[in-house]
Design an enzyme around this catalytic site. Structure first.
Site, PDB file in Angstrom:
ATOM      1  N   ASP A 152      21.823  41.004  54.985  1.00  0.00           N
ATOM      2  CA  ASP A 152      20.670  40.957  54.079  1.00  0.00           C
ATOM      3  C   ASP A 152      19.733  39.872  54.576  1.00  0.00           C
ATOM      4  OD1 ASP A 152      21.575  42.965  52.347  1.00  0.00           O
ATOM      5  OD2 ASP A 152      22.680  41.560  51.101  1.00  0.00           O
ATOM      6  N   ASP A 177      18.417  48.713  51.210  1.00  0.00           N
ATOM      7  CA  ASP A 177      18.239  48.525  49.766  1.00  0.00           C
ATOM      8  C   ASP A 177      16.850  48.996  49.328  1.00  0.00           C
ATOM      9  OD1 ASP A 177      20.776  47.341  49.716  1.00  0.00           O
ATOM     10  OD2 ASP A 177      19.946  45.336  50.013  1.00  0.00           O
TER      11      ASP A 177
END
Length: 168
Positions: free
Chosen positions: A125, A143
């Protein structure tokens, strides 16, 4: 008719592949060029790049689960769900185009994160947004694909529901 279905399925695969490709390219660049917990401002006081590895799900939920449970919940079940979703979107030709596109974005993002989890044991991330009153967790392009897909499904469902109400 067969050619039309073939072109439809090719477009589905291309949309999914583009989502996976954007996700994996961005993660590769971040893995190679950014140090862990380094903060790089992309848009002043709004968008920051910060690399972390997430062994859990959204906001690291489940990262402390035993390995076998984490594997089942975060890898095996999503793999089955993505496979079923892909089967449905490829075989149900009567679905409206926005629904198909939304599902493709969800599948593409899901595969992108699942690929990382299977290959690296965690998901990279790297994006963080700060809206002053609201800050996001750190997320990635998979995402974003998932959220765009879900948003598309919600908006189209809302519009379709309102059209039915108006014409009733």
């Amino acid at each position: 008719m067969r050619l039309k279905k073939g072109i439809r399925n090719l477009m589905i695969v291309l949309i999914i592949a583009c989502n996976i490709g954007c996700d994996q390219i961005s993660k590769t660049i971040v893995r190679e060029e950014v140090d862990y917990n380094e903060n790089i401002t992309l848009i002043t006081r709004f968008l920051t790049l910060t690399k972390i590895e997430n062994s859990g799900a959204f906001l690291s939920v489940g990262d402390s689960l035993p390995f076998v449970v984490r594997f089942i919940v975060l890898s095996l079940i999503p793999l089955i769900a993505l496979g079923i979703g892909l089967y449905i979107v490829l075989t149900r030709t009567s679905m409206k185009r926005p629904i198909v596109i939304g599902i493709c974005f969800v599948i593409g993002g899901g595969i992108g994160n699942l690929y990382d989890r299977m290959l690296y044991g965690s998901v990279t991330d790297f994006l963080h947004m700060d809206f002053v009153l609201f800050k996001t967790g750190i997320f990635n392009m998979a995402d974003v694909s998932i959220m765009i897909g879900i948003g598309t499904l919600i908006v189209f469902s809302y519009i379709a529901k309102n059209k039915r109400i108006q014409y009733s």
